[in-house]
Motif scaffolding. Structure first.
Motif, short mmCIF file in Angstrom:
data_model
loop_
_atom_site.label_atom_id
_atom_site.label_comp_id
_atom_site.label_asym_id
_atom_site.label_seq_id
_atom_site.Cartn_x
_atom_site.Cartn_y
_atom_site.Cartn_z
N ASN A 1 -13.61 -15.95 11.74
CA ASN A 1 -14.54 -16.64 10.85
C ASN A 1 -13.90 -17.84 10.17
O ASN A 1 -14.60 -18.79 9.80
N ASN A 2 -12.59 -17.83 10.00
CA ASN A 2 -11.90 -18.99 9.44
C ASN A 2 -11.99 -20.20 10.37
O ASN A 2 -11.85 -21.34 9.92
N GLU A 3 -12.23 -19.98 11.66
CA GLU A 3 -12.38 -21.09 12.59
C GLU A 3 -13.59 -21.96 12.24
O GLU A 3 -13.63 -23.14 12.57
N LEU A 4 -14.59 -21.38 11.57
CA LEU A 4 -15.79 -22.14 11.20
C LEU A 4 -15.48 -23.24 10.19
O LEU A 4 -16.25 -24.19 10.05
N THR A 5 -14.37 -23.12 9.48
CA THR A 5 -13.97 -24.15 8.51
C THR A 5 -12.64 -24.79 8.90
O THR A 5 -11.93 -25.32 8.05
N PHE A 6 -12.34 -24.76 10.19
CA PHE A 6 -11.07 -25.31 10.69
C PHE A 6 -10.92 -26.77 10.28
O PHE A 6 -11.86 -27.56 10.37
N MET A 7 -9.76 -27.14 9.81
CA MET A 7 -9.41 -28.49 9.33
C MET A 7 -10.35 -28.96 8.22
O MET A 7 -10.63 -30.14 8.10
N GLY A 8 -10.89 -28.02 7.45
CA GLY A 8 -11.68 -28.36 6.28
C GLY A 8 -13.12 -28.75 6.54
O GLY A 8 -13.84 -29.12 5.61
N SER B 1 -8.88 -24.41 19.42
CA SER B 1 -7.91 -23.88 20.38
C SER B 1 -7.31 -22.58 19.87
O SER B 1 -7.23 -22.35 18.66
N GLU B 2 -6.87 -21.74 20.80
CA GLU B 2 -6.25 -20.47 20.41
C GLU B 2 -5.00 -20.70 19.57
O GLU B 2 -4.69 -19.91 18.69
N SER B 3 -4.31 -21.80 19.83
CA SER B 3 -3.09 -22.10 19.08
C SER B 3 -3.38 -22.67 17.70
O SER B 3 -2.48 -22.84 16.89
N LYS B 4 -4.63 -23.00 17.43
CA LYS B 4 -5.08 -23.61 16.16
C LYS B 4 -4.45 -24.99 15.95
O LYS B 4 -4.34 -25.46 14.84
N GLU B 5 -4.05 -25.65 17.04
CA GLU B 5 -3.47 -26.98 16.94
C GLU B 5 -4.51 -28.08 17.07
O GLU B 5 -4.27 -29.21 16.65
N TYR B 6 -5.67 -27.77 17.65
CA TYR B 6 -6.71 -28.79 17.81
C TYR B 6 -8.08 -28.12 17.95
O TYR B 6 -8.19 -26.92 18.20
N ALA B 7 -9.11 -28.96 17.80
CA ALA B 7 -10.49 -28.53 18.05
C ALA B 7 -11.12 -29.55 18.99
O ALA B 7 -11.01 -30.76 18.78
N SER B 8 -11.79 -29.06 20.04
CA SER B 8 -12.52 -29.91 20.98
C SER B 8 -13.97 -29.96 20.53
O SER B 8 -14.56 -28.92 20.21
N LEU B 9 -14.55 -31.14 20.53
CA LEU B 9 -15.92 -31.32 20.05
C LEU B 9 -16.68 -32.18 21.05
O LEU B 9 -16.16 -33.19 21.53
N ILE B 10 -17.91 -31.77 21.38
CA ILE B 10 -18.76 -32.53 22.31
C ILE B 10 -20.09 -32.79 21.64
O ILE B 10 -20.70 -31.88 21.06
N THR B 11 -20.55 -34.04 21.73
CA THR B 11 -21.88 -34.40 21.24
C THR B 11 -22.65 -35.05 22.38
O THR B 11 -22.08 -35.47 23.38
N ILE B 12 -23.95 -35.16 22.20
CA ILE B 12 -24.79 -35.91 23.14
C ILE B 12 -25.33 -37.10 22.37
O ILE B 12 -25.68 -37.00 21.19
N THR B 13 -25.36 -38.25 23.02
CA THR B 13 -25.78 -39.48 22.35
C THR B 13 -27.27 -39.72 22.56
O THR B 13 -27.92 -39.04 23.34
N GLU B 14 -27.78 -40.73 21.88
CA GLU B 14 -29.20 -41.06 21.99
C GLU B 14 -29.59 -41.57 23.37
O GLU B 14 -30.76 -41.56 23.73
N ASP B 15 -28.59 -42.00 24.18
CA ASP B 15 -28.90 -42.43 25.55
C ASP B 15 -28.65 -41.31 26.57
O ASP B 15 -28.75 -41.53 27.77
N GLY B 16 -28.32 -40.11 26.10
CA GLY B 16 -28.15 -38.95 26.98
C GLY B 16 -26.76 -38.76 27.53
O GLY B 16 -26.51 -37.82 28.29
N SER B 17 -25.83 -39.62 27.18
CA SER B 17 -24.45 -39.42 27.63
C SER B 17 -23.74 -38.48 26.66
O SER B 17 -24.24 -38.19 25.58
N TYR B 18 -22.59 -38.01 27.06
CA TYR B 18 -21.83 -37.05 26.27
C TYR B 18 -20.55 -37.70 25.76
O TYR B 18 -19.91 -38.45 26.49
N ARG B 19 -20.21 -37.41 24.50
CA ARG B 19 -18.97 -37.91 23.94
C ARG B 19 -18.11 -36.71 23.56
O ARG B 19 -18.59 -35.75 22.97
N GLY B 20 -16.84 -36.80 23.93
CA GLY B 20 -15.91 -35.74 23.61
C GLY B 20 -14.83 -36.23 22.67
O GLY B 20 -14.37 -37.37 22.76
#
Length: 175
Positions: A35-42, A71-90
């Protein structure tokens, strides 16, 4: 004769209580850590999309949703969004403080027969960030390395359905 039986019974009950208490503590610690992952990096506003896979979703009124995985190591978080033109940003946010506007770059060889790729990390909101864009649903192993910063994420295991539904809903027209 009854004293040894009482002593052995008491000892067995004490052992059972200790084992049960330890197992309860360990399970509660794992739940709290997850549950602490939900507030990862504040960050705030994240909810579980698929807890068993570690996928989280964030919905903000007036914006398309975002998915992320810590990440399992808690060193980073990967985030993906979809843009208004339908492409994906990571984005890959590393849990490393930095000076706003700074960049880190390196030419990296990923294969013996490939040309080196220039990889760049940008400092956004005080954290080092790696960025990429896809024209279609990312269905690959997304990996990168810049200096001591490395990530590896199996995007083929992510469920992008909420992003796709939100995008289709945002561009739909009533007939």
């Amino acid at each position: 004769m009854t004293k040894p039986i009482i002593f052995i019974s008491g000892f067995m009950m004490l052992c059972i209580i200790l084992v049960a208490s330890w197992n309860t503590f360990a399970k509660l610690s794992r739940i709290n850590s997850k549950n602490n992952e939900l507030t990862f990096m504040g960050s705030s506003g994240w909810q579980w999309h698929n807890k068993s896979q570690g996928l989280q979703i964030k919905r903000v009124e007036g914006y398309l949703p975002a998915l992320r995985k810590v990440s399992e190591s808690k060193e980073y978080a990967s985030l993906i969004t979809i843009t208004e033109d339908g492409s994906y940003r990571g984005f890959v946010f590393f849990n490393q403080d930095c000076e706003e506007g700074a960049t880190v770059s390196e030419s990296v060889f990923y294969g013996t027969h490939e040309k080196p790729q220039l990889e760049v990390l940008h400092c956004l909101h005080g954290k080092l960030v790696y960025m990429k864009r896809w024209s279609a649903v990312p269905n690959e192993r997304w990996r990168g390395r810049v200096g001591n910063f490395e990530f590896n994420e199996a995007l083929s295991e992510w469920d992008f359905t909420p992003l796709q539904h939100a995008y289709l809903k945002s561009v739909a027209e009533l007939i």
